[in-house]
Scaffold this motif. Sequence first.
Motif: not given
Length: 522
Positions: A111-121, A388-402, A406-409
């Motif tokens: 698997m590969l996951f990437a984020q890119s930006v294209t100024p003018m498509l 209560q159990l609590r997890a704090d973290f940094d994340y990176y998402f890419n895909g869909s929920i339902s 969804i994407y972001g970091d």
Amino acid sequence: MGRFCVTVLLLLVAGFATHAAKLPSTFKRCHKSDPKFDDCLVVNIEDAIHQLKNGAPELGLDSFEPLLISELVIGEGSGPVNVQQNFKNVKLHGLTGSKVLSQKASLDQNMLFAQSVTPMLRLEADYDMKGRVLLLPVFGNGPCNVTLVNTKINHTLIGEPFERKGRTFLKWVDYKVTLRPEIVKFHFANLFNGDDRLGNEINRVINENWDAVFTDVRDGYEKSFGLIFKDLANRVFTRVPLKDIFLETKLVWNPITNIKEKIRANLGLHIAMKSLHLAVLSFLCFANARKLPPTFKKCNVNANLNQCLAEAIPDAIRQLKTPMRKIGLPSLQPLVIPEMTIAPGDGLLGFYQNYTNLRVGGFDKISCHKVDMNLESKILTMSCASPQLRADFDYYFNGSISILPIYGDGNGSIVLDNVKCLHTFYMKQYQKKEKTHFRVTNSTLDVNPQHVTLQFNNLYNGDKFLESNLNVVMNENWREVYQELKPLLEEGFTRVFAALFDSVLRRVPVSDLFEGYQDAQL
């Protein structure tokens, strides 16, 4: 969502080669063993894309500027765009100007996951369409231009390896993209059979409402671009052996590394144990036998053992404000896990999840209402709870929920309230320096909270409206979200806790764990 079809007859190449090829000598490659492997790929992928402006004759690829596509069909949407867009003689400009923002390779899962930006498509083509846009009738055929400005693209690739003539290649079987342009500009010439007045008015209305128009047909564009990109990627990966794309580096065998890779391979998710503050892999240390800290309560095998353990175990956990390295235990306030990665699921959570710098707190509030230690079968079962159990973290998402992309970091948290846990450890005995020890051979974990609260900041690259709405959707449907996460999270934490417990067992003889214990009992 828009129905779509796409005929990707890329004029730059015809058919797949049956012989192995080599990457162009100007393409830089990365070593899989490089600790900055992903960073290396970011730089080299972007450089390769820029070079494709001139094509790659070694791979049978003509210039990507422009990229030529024979036919592209974007079906009608379910909202304001009730028109099928038929494009022919497509010229796609701007791909070679793309900048790779981030990249994550999970080569063991292909698997590969990437984020890119294209100024003018910019898409130039001959079009033919008939239907309605924003309730306005529209028809015509002629030249057109669709321009996406500053488009952020999320790429998710899933591949399958195959062998040919003794060499391993990779075929990408799925390539999903999400397109997030800052603005889209449309121009369709010769609308209404050349009526300039009506044509100019329709073009004006479409551009004033570009967001609604593009959103309605976004699905069609994303699936079409996904097929195009998949075809292009396979031109390389089905021709060039994997070992010539991702360089191997021979290393001296390291048992810790080997164990870590086995852990990763056995999980739908993989937990990066490197530099693990909690010393998960310390069970490889065959040091001299240790004793439990004097502050740890010891239980007698002949005097209400299970009742005593129900008090002693939470008490020991509460004492782990600082690491106790002599017996291989880290601090549990909080428990620190460097990285946890979860691959896309087949259900609601169809997105790649990467969590780093996880800090899990709440163990100091744990109580155990039932513990059963069976010394004969060597099985320990614990029924415990925490408010209560609590997890704090940094994340990176890419895909869909339902059906929602969804994407972001950014940073985030998952809070489990009123948690009940059932944890079972299966053990075997062995002798070390004339002392009996146990070791963990398997374990299971069942975690059931009464409520889960999720918060992810900076979703959609900081779009507050979309971020807020998706957090609301996930929390309104927390049961469904947690049910999909549950087996993966349990699998990961089961291995963490099993390794921690095993670290203690391998250091501390059974006779020092339990008073009144005699080897003859076993």
